[in-house]
Design a protein around this motif. Structure first.
Motif, PDB file in Angstrom:
ATOM      1  N   UNK A  50       0.831  -1.209   0.000  1.00  0.00           N
ATOM      2  CA  UNK A  50       0.000   0.000   0.000  1.00  0.00           C
ATOM      3  C   UNK A  50       0.855   1.245   0.000  1.00  0.00           C
ATOM      4  N   UNK A  51       1.923   1.202   0.825  1.00  0.00           N
ATOM      5  CA  UNK A  51       2.759   2.381   0.974  1.00  0.00           C
ATOM      6  C   UNK A  51       3.310   2.828  -0.384  1.00  0.00           C
ATOM      7  N   UNK A  52       3.954   1.884  -1.076  1.00  0.00           N
ATOM      8  CA  UNK A  52       4.594   2.266  -2.343  1.00  0.00           C
ATOM      9  C   UNK A  52       3.585   2.523  -3.441  1.00  0.00           C
ATOM     10  N   UNK A  53       2.454   1.832  -3.351  1.00  0.00           N
ATOM     11  CA  UNK A  53       1.401   2.117  -4.328  1.00  0.00           C
ATOM     12  C   UNK A  53       0.880   3.540  -4.145  1.00  0.00           C
ATOM     13  N   UNK A  54       0.812   3.960  -2.880  1.00  0.00           N
ATOM     14  CA  UNK A  54       0.342   5.321  -2.629  1.00  0.00           C
ATOM     15  C   UNK A  54       1.378   6.338  -3.094  1.00  0.00           C
ATOM     16  N   UNK A  55       2.655   6.009  -2.845  1.00  0.00           N
ATOM     17  CA  UNK A  55       3.707   6.893  -3.347  1.00  0.00           C
ATOM     18  C   UNK A  55       3.563   7.041  -4.860  1.00  0.00           C
ATOM     19  N   UNK A  56       3.346   5.923  -5.510  1.00  0.00           N
ATOM     20  CA  UNK A  56       3.277   5.991  -6.970  1.00  0.00           C
ATOM     21  C   UNK A  56       2.028   6.735  -7.422  1.00  0.00           C
ATOM     22  N   UNK A  57       0.915   6.587  -6.643  1.00  0.00           N
ATOM     23  CA  UNK A  57      -0.293   7.362  -6.986  1.00  0.00           C
ATOM     24  C   UNK A  57      -0.009   8.852  -6.864  1.00  0.00           C
ATOM     25  N   UNK A  58       0.723   9.221  -5.811  1.00  0.00           N
ATOM     26  CA  UNK A  58       1.063  10.634  -5.626  1.00  0.00           C
ATOM     27  C   UNK A  58       1.932  11.135  -6.767  1.00  0.00           C
ATOM     28  N   UNK A  59       2.891  10.312  -7.182  1.00  0.00           N
ATOM     29  CA  UNK A  59       3.767  10.697  -8.281  1.00  0.00           C
ATOM     30  C   UNK A  59       2.960  10.879  -9.560  1.00  0.00           C
ATOM     31  N   UNK A  60       2.026   9.954  -9.780  1.00  0.00           N
ATOM     32  CA  UNK A  60       1.191  10.052 -10.981  1.00  0.00           C
ATOM     33  C   UNK A  60       0.319  11.302 -10.946  1.00  0.00           C
ATOM     34  N   UNK A  61      -0.178  11.613  -9.743  1.00  0.00           N
ATOM     35  CA  UNK A  61      -1.018  12.808  -9.611  1.00  0.00           C
ATOM     36  C   UNK A  61      -0.227  14.049  -9.998  1.00  0.00           C
ATOM     37  N   UNK A  62       1.015  14.126  -9.502  1.00  0.00           N
ATOM     38  CA  UNK A  62       1.839  15.295  -9.815  1.00  0.00           C
ATOM     39  C   UNK A  62       2.136  15.351 -11.307  1.00  0.00           C
ATOM     40  N   UNK A  63       2.387  14.166 -11.910  1.00  0.00           N
ATOM     41  CA  UNK A  63       2.700  14.134 -13.336  1.00  0.00           C
ATOM     42  C   UNK A  63       1.495  14.584 -14.148  1.00  0.00           C
ATOM     43  N   UNK A  64       0.307  14.117 -13.738  1.00  0.00           N
ATOM     44  CA  UNK A  64      -0.886  14.481 -14.478  1.00  0.00           C
ATOM     45  C   UNK A  64      -1.133  15.972 -14.377  1.00  0.00           C
ATOM     46  N   UNK A  65      -0.938  16.475 -13.186  1.00  0.00           N
ATOM     47  CA  UNK A  65      -1.179  17.899 -12.941  1.00  0.00           C
ATOM     48  C   UNK A  65      -0.296  18.757 -13.841  1.00  0.00           C
ATOM     49  N   UNK A  66       0.944  18.297 -14.056  1.00  0.00           N
ATOM     50  CA  UNK A  66       1.856  19.091 -14.870  1.00  0.00           C
ATOM     51  C   UNK A  66       1.884  18.629 -16.313  1.00  0.00           C
TER      52      UNK A  66
END
Lengths: 327, 600
Positions: A50-66
């Motif tokens: 869960x931890x790393x999946x959440x990290x990756x979700x956060x990374x994806x969110x930032x990528x999508x935003x930009x």
């Protein structure tokens, strides 16, 4: 004279139409916008984590935003150093525009990272700091402060008379060391507040034994601070076995389904939870800032949240404890 | 040229000296302004159009999301209606007392079967449960194990439904922890079930909708690369947001208050460091607001392209039209320049210039007028020259026809003297010769006479002179008979013969001889008057011509000057004809007169 003028006009019109046609085709084949490609390498890329999946979700969110392209990779297990090195070598070959990495603590990984830096690829480290000469920017949870938070919760739970032990995993674990320092700092003003630190080598079994032994040795023990999940689960089992639920307060770090259950039943009194989504998000944001040529802070800390039974279903904490809607 | 400063430009505010530059400048200004205004306007309009389009597109998407979510909620509502009206459910939770668990069991089974049937058909529903106030509960599971650590009464969906008294309540997304070991993100619909009389509440009915349904709906919509959807409730709490964690930890902000206050179907724009984006709001009828966020640069992906292309078109247009205006101004001012060039030539004195301007417009007409004017001027000037010439000719004529008074006195003296000597024959001869001489000079009607007549005239003259000077003067006339019928100027030779006698022969101690010769050579006739008299030094020779240059009146001694005769010849026959004089002191003088052959 007439012919001359006509030719002249024809020439002008011809040149104009040629220019027009060239421009027409040049302009309406949309020139592909320069897209950023970012590679994120996690410590563990595994849907069970869960931890790393959440990290990756956060990374994806930032990528999508930009609006950047992101590739997220990582070994299947946090212990698979070779896999991470392989991934880093691939990164060096592919030459993405920027790299975010959660490095496994190993010299070879550090060496690979230095190669990436030499290749002038912007690099940001998330989660785990590394000892390196020209250390890249770091986005990490503030484990020391988290430890302090755990210490303060212990004080609250023991009504300012803590008699505790700390169960850590390994002596050389950086994260655990930071947490321990924080805990000790918070508990320092109180005499005899910490009986000692024990190491369970990340084994639930050993933690259980340690907890049992301590409980036997120290009758006035009223708090166990478990610096990792295995320690928390082992200690919880020991407390339940000794029927001391509620008497001996158990404070832990991070979250899992087991810890949530323990929290609900009251064996676990509080857990200090990181915000992995934010780590991933800020990691990518930081590397994007580097790409844009902005100055970035050498270290960006994310906060931890203290979750207790009472607040575990608040809208904010639900998201932390149960990061995935689909599960 | 002195006025050029005043009339530097034909339009006062244009500082150009040539019409071409003025036209070019004016055209260029007009083109620049027009192209710029049109380009800016079309850019603005196209961006506006794209923006409006994308806004309505976003609105459309949000409507879709809304109706999708709405249909799921409606479905939950329907399921709840089903439960409410189900007799088994009613009986199960009614305030009756089951004697034993065995009595309850058939009801539980039937209700559970019903719920299961629903659940099979609806994958989006995660749980259906009924909690009776009597403490019994039944769910779609065969055996319902409730989470022992969760208090039903503390659950917000339970409390809300109880307080609403029969109305259905939609919860925000939450983790449903009522069932042991199950932690699912759901949206709950709960409502209080009433007793048959509809007054007392007897239990709470719960339907859980998988949140993943809403998550899927919201995350799968395509509103550009960065666009997304979030949901708020009426009081401004976030129901759903793809980056809820970031909002909770204040890493991101969202204008939630503004969105919650916005009317359904409206949009507003936010422009901050994250970029310009459009928020479109849609109300659902259960109290949520669905907000679509679209980044304008995402939707108007080609805004830059629009700008660049319009810019490029504008630049190309401007360049092209500048070239065109350069060409046009050149074409337009070309006839003027031709006219100007031709006028300059006229200024320098060439009146034979004819300007040729192609187009028959104002300037062409101007050119034609100029040509006409030039022709007239030329005519007038020729007329003036003609008048002057004829005036001069008649003047010279007059001069020529005058018989030198000295000659007349001397001749008359000689006649008188001869009369006294009783030389009657000589008197008759001389008088008749004098008379002929006079007649010749009086007849004014003809300028040109046949050479024969001129020879007669000079013979008469020499006759008189011979009689006067006697031994002192010898003469010979040798005129080719072939030229006798050609024409010559009247009294052409007399002045030279006169000069030969007075300046050449008379002052010579010994007798002198004058020879007059006439012959044709090629296309001209050459007369020679030769004497063997005193001759002239080059200075004297020079003097003859210079005298002629001065005013006629200063010298009168020899009647008419050689210069005048020369001028007369040139006036009549052209400048290539005239007189040449060769002279050696003590040797003699030869005057050569060249005239054209003019037939009778």
């Amino acid at each position: 004279m007439r012919i001359q003028r006509a030719t002249l006009l024809m020439t002008i019109i011809f040149i104009a139409s040629v220019v027009y046609i060239i421009l027409y085709f040049k302009l309406f084949i949309p020139t592909p916008e320069q897209e950023h490609n970012i590679t994120v390498i996690l410590k563990e890329h595994n849907i069970r984590s869960d931890f790393w999946q959440t990290v990756s979700a956060g990374a994806e969110a930032a990528a999508k935003e930009s609006g950047v392209n992101i590739t997220i990779n990582g070994p299947l297990q946090e212990t698979d150093i070779d896999a991470q090195i392989r991934l880093l070598e691939e990164v060096l070959e592919q030459k993405p525009q920027a790299v975010v990495i959660a490095p496994i603590n190993d010299d070879r990984v550090t060496a690979e990272m230095e190669k990436i830096q030499e290749a002038k690829i912007p690099l940001v480290i998330i989660d785990t700091p590394v000892s390196q000469n020209s250390a890249p920017a770091l986005v990490s949870n503030d484990h020391f402060t988290a430890g302090m938070q755990a210490g303060k919760v212990t004080l609250e739970q023991t009504k300012d008379s803590p008699k505790s032990v700390i169960i850590s995993d390994f002596v050389n674990s950086g994260v655990s060391a930071e947490r321990e320092k924080g805990v000790r700092k918070a508990l320092l003003p109180f005499s005899q507040s910490v009986y000692g630190t024990y190491y369970n080598s990340d084994s639930e079994e050993r933690a259980y034994i340690i907890a049992k032994t301590i409980m036997r040795e120290h009758n006035d023990l009223n708090a166990i601070i478990a610096l990792n999940e295995s320690a928390a689960l082992g200690a919880a089992k020991a407390i339940k076995d000794a029927n001391k639920t509620g008497l001996i307060k158990l404070i832990s770090f991070d979250t899992s389904v087991y810890e949530i259950r323990l929290l609900e039943e009251g064996t676990l009194n509080a857990t200090v939870v990181q915000q992995p989504f934010n780590i991933g998000y800020l990691g990518v944001q930081t590397v994007l800032d580097l790409l844009d040529g902005k100055k970035v802070k050498p270290v960006t800390y994310t906060n931890s949240i203290v979750v207790t039974k009472e607040n575990m279903y608040s809208p904010e904490n639900q998201k932390l404890l149960f990061p995935f809607i689909d599960k | 040229m002195s006025r050029s400063r005043k009339s530097a430009s034909f339009i006062p505010f244009l500082p150009f000296k040539s019409i071409q530059s003025s036209i070019f400048f004016t055209f260029s200004c007009l083109i620049l302004i027009t192209v710029m205004v049109i380009s800016l306007n079309s850019y603005r309009l196209s961006v506006d159009a794209v923006e409006t389009n994308s806004q309505s597109y976003v609105q459309e998407i949000i409507k879709q999301v809304n109706s999708n979510i709405q249909s799921y909620i409606d479905n939950m509502e329907n399921i709840s209606m089903l439960a409410m009206t189900n007799k088994d459910v009613k009986y199960y939770i009614s305030n009756n007392s089951f004697i034993s668990k065995g009595d309850r069991r058939p009801y539980e089974k039937r209700i559970s079967d019903l719920f299961q049937a629903i659940l099979y058909s609806r994958k989006d529903i995660s749980a259906i449960m009924v909690f009776g106030y009597n403490g019994f509960s039944v769910s779609d599971r065969r055996i319902t194990l409730l989470n022992p650590y969760t208090k039903l009464e503390n659950q917000s969906w339970y409390k809300e439904a109880k307080s609403k008294g029969g109305q259905s309540v939609i919860s925000p997304p939450h983790v449903q922890n009522i069932i042991q070991n199950e932690y699912r993100w759901v949206v709950s619909l709960s409502r209080e079930l009433k007793s048959t009389d509809g007054i007392r509440g007897e239990g709470i009915f719960l339907v859980d909708l998988n949140l993943s349904i809403i998550n899927d709906i919201c995350s799968k919509i395509n509103m550009g690369k960065k666009g997304y959807v979030f949901i708020v409730d009426n009081s401004g709490n976030i129901v759903y947001h793809p980056q809820q964690q970031l909002l909770y930890s204040n890493l991101r902000s969202e204008p939630i208050v503004k969105a919650a206050g916005a009317q359904s179907g409206t949009s507003f724009t936010v422009d901050d460091d994250k970029g310009k984006r459009v928020y479109s709001v849609q109300d659902t009828n259960f109290g949520w607001k669905i907000v679509g966020v679209a980044y304008t640069d995402d939707l108007i992906a080609n805004e830059g392209t629009i700008r660049n292309s319009i810019l490029l078109y504008a630049i190309t247009g401007i360049l092209f039209s500048l070239l065109l205006s350069l060409f046009l101004s050149y074409r337009m001012s070309k006839p003027l320049r031709i006219l100007q060039r031709d006028m300059k030539k006229v200024e320098r004195g060439n009146f034979d210039v004819r300007t040729n301007i192609e187009p028959i417009n104002e300037i062409g007409q101007l050119g034609r007028s100029f040509n006409l004017m030039l022709a007239q001027i030329k005519n007038l000037m020729e007329e003036i020259i003609d008048t002057q010439e004829s005036k001069r000719k008649s003047e010279l004529m007059l001069l020529q026809s005058q018989i030198n008074p000295h000659f007349l006195y001397n001749t008359l003296d000689s006649i008188i003297w001869m009369g006294e000597q009783k030389k009657h024959e000589e008197v008759v001869l001389m008088t008749s010769a004098l008379a002929k001489l006079f007649r010749a000079s009086i007849t004014k009607d003809k300028e040109l006479v046949p050479i024969r007549v001129e020879v007669e005239h000079i013979t008469n003259y020499l006759l008189i002179q011979k009689m006067r000077y006697d031994e002192q003067l010898e003469y010979e006339i040798d005129i080719s008979p072939d030229i006798m019928h050609y024409k010559t100027l009247k009294i052409l030779l007399q002045p030279f013969v006169e000069n030969a006698i007075y300046h050449g022969v008379r002052n010579k101690p010994e007798p002198g001889k004058i020879t007059i010769r006439g012959r044709e050579q090629d296309q001209v006739i050459i007369f020679e008057v030769e004497d063997d008299g005193m001759g002239m030094t080059p200075e004297q020779l020079e003097d003859i011509w210079t005298v002629h240059d001065k005013q006629q009146k200063t010298k009168t001694t020899s009647g008419i000057g050689i210069g005048n005769v020369n001028e007369r010849v040139k006036l009549f026959f052209g400048s290539m004809y005239g007189i040449q004089i060769q002279s050696e002191p003590e040797e003699g003088t030869t005057v050569t007169i060249i005239i054209p052959k003019i037939k009778e």
